[in-house]
Design an enzyme around this catalytic site. Structure first.
Site, mmCIF file in Angstrom:
data_model
loop_
_atom_site.group_PDB
_atom_site.id
_atom_site.type_symbol
_atom_site.label_atom_id
_atom_site.label_comp_id
_atom_site.label_asym_id
_atom_site.label_seq_id
_atom_site.Cartn_x
_atom_site.Cartn_y
_atom_site.Cartn_z
ATOM 1 N N LYS A 18 -4.652 3.170 -4.000
ATOM 2 C CA LYS A 18 -4.122 2.508 -2.803
ATOM 3 C C LYS A 18 -5.168 2.427 -1.695
ATOM 4 O O LYS A 18 -5.224 1.450 -0.941
ATOM 5 C CB LYS A 18 -2.872 3.236 -2.313
ATOM 6 N N SER A 68 0.845 -1.190 0.000
ATOM 7 C CA SER A 68 0.000 0.000 0.000
ATOM 8 C C SER A 68 0.884 1.245 0.000
ATOM 9 O O SER A 68 2.000 1.229 -0.528
ATOM 10 C CB SER A 68 -0.932 -0.028 1.215
ATOM 11 N N TYR A 121 -3.183 7.990 -7.538
ATOM 12 C CA TYR A 121 -2.404 6.983 -6.800
ATOM 13 C C TYR A 121 -3.007 6.743 -5.416
ATOM 14 O O TYR A 121 -3.174 5.594 -4.987
ATOM 15 C CB TYR A 121 -0.960 7.468 -6.685
#
Length: 252
Positions: free
Chosen positions: A154, A136, A150
């Site tokens: 995640k 992660s 992004y």
């Protein structure tokens, strides 16, 4: 019987470090790697002769994933853990510069390919009461300017780890942030994405860490991921998001 572990994005950085750490921790472990750079995979195969197998290609393509799962099933017939490491940072851009094609490509690699791979490996993982370890990021819980894509992918990965823990009693899952690691991604942040798409204040954190020699070597988080894959995820950590240096990992 030797444990069989799948690691994605194994050609460099954290992924390669995970492979190296697995080989050090267990002299009998078998690792299946996947990445787009065949030369690096061949080097690992030679270095760990008979213990490292690989598929070359883009893990976001279902054909590559099926080839990987087929090879594991035919050659070893088991899977004890998956470490989902492959991913990209781009697109890095302010939210008002949204590009749908770039977001779709990003989520296809950083999230959907992982969900598909897990679904393909689930029967094998349930047989071994296996573990799924997701790489992660701190960006999943704290926003960095320009990193909306992004961070969202995640965060979705963190949520998926919770879903697996809740719905699949025969496996365990965890999402672990690796810290700020000295990889090509950090070079790209400093030299490309940061100057072009981040505010000076947001970029400064990363340039300061590099200048002050505080970037982590890849083997530091790599050892954490390898240990979770080999030794299993503690029951009390099943399904959670956690940092690589959380004391609860050391205690387990």
């Amino acid at each position: 019987m030797s444990k069989v572990i799948v690691v994605t994005g194994t050609s460099r950085g954290i992924g390669k470090a995970i492979v190296d750490e697995l080989m050090i921790m267990d002299p009998n472990v078998v690792v299946y790697g996947v990445a787009r750079t065949e030369a690096a995979l061949k080097t690992l195969s030679t270095q760990y002769n008979g213990r490292f197998f690989y598929v070359t290609g883009d893990i976001s393509k279902s054909s590559i994933q099926r080839e990987l799962v087929s090879a594991i099933t035919k050659q070893h017939g088991r899977c004890d853990a998956l470490v989902a490491n492959a991913g990209v940072l781009e697109p890095v851009a302010p939210v008002d510069e949204y590009n749908q094609d770039q977001w779709l490509a990003h989520f296809n690699l950083n999230f959907f390919s992982i969900v598909f791979l897990v679904s393909q490996l689930l029967p094998l993982l349930e047989e071994t009461r296996g573990n799924v370890v997701f790489v992660s990021s701190g960006a999943s819980v704290k926003h960095y300017y320009g990193w909306s894509c992004y961070g969202a992918a995640k965060a979705a990965l963190n949520s998926y780890a919770q879903a697996l823990a809740s719905e699949k009693s025969r496996i365990r899952s965890i999402a672990v942030a690796p810290g700020v690691v000295n990889t090509q991604m950090q070079v790209d942040i400093r030299d490309t994405f940061g100057p072009r798409s981040m505010t000076p204040e947001a970029l400064k954190r990363f340039t300061d860490l590099q200048e002050e020699g505080q970037l982590l070597p890849p083997n530091v988080p790599g050892a954490v991921y390898a240990a979770l894959a080999l030794n299993g995820i503690p029951k009390e950590l099943n399904g959670i998001y956690i940092r690589y240096d959380d004391p609860r990992l050391a205690e387990s």
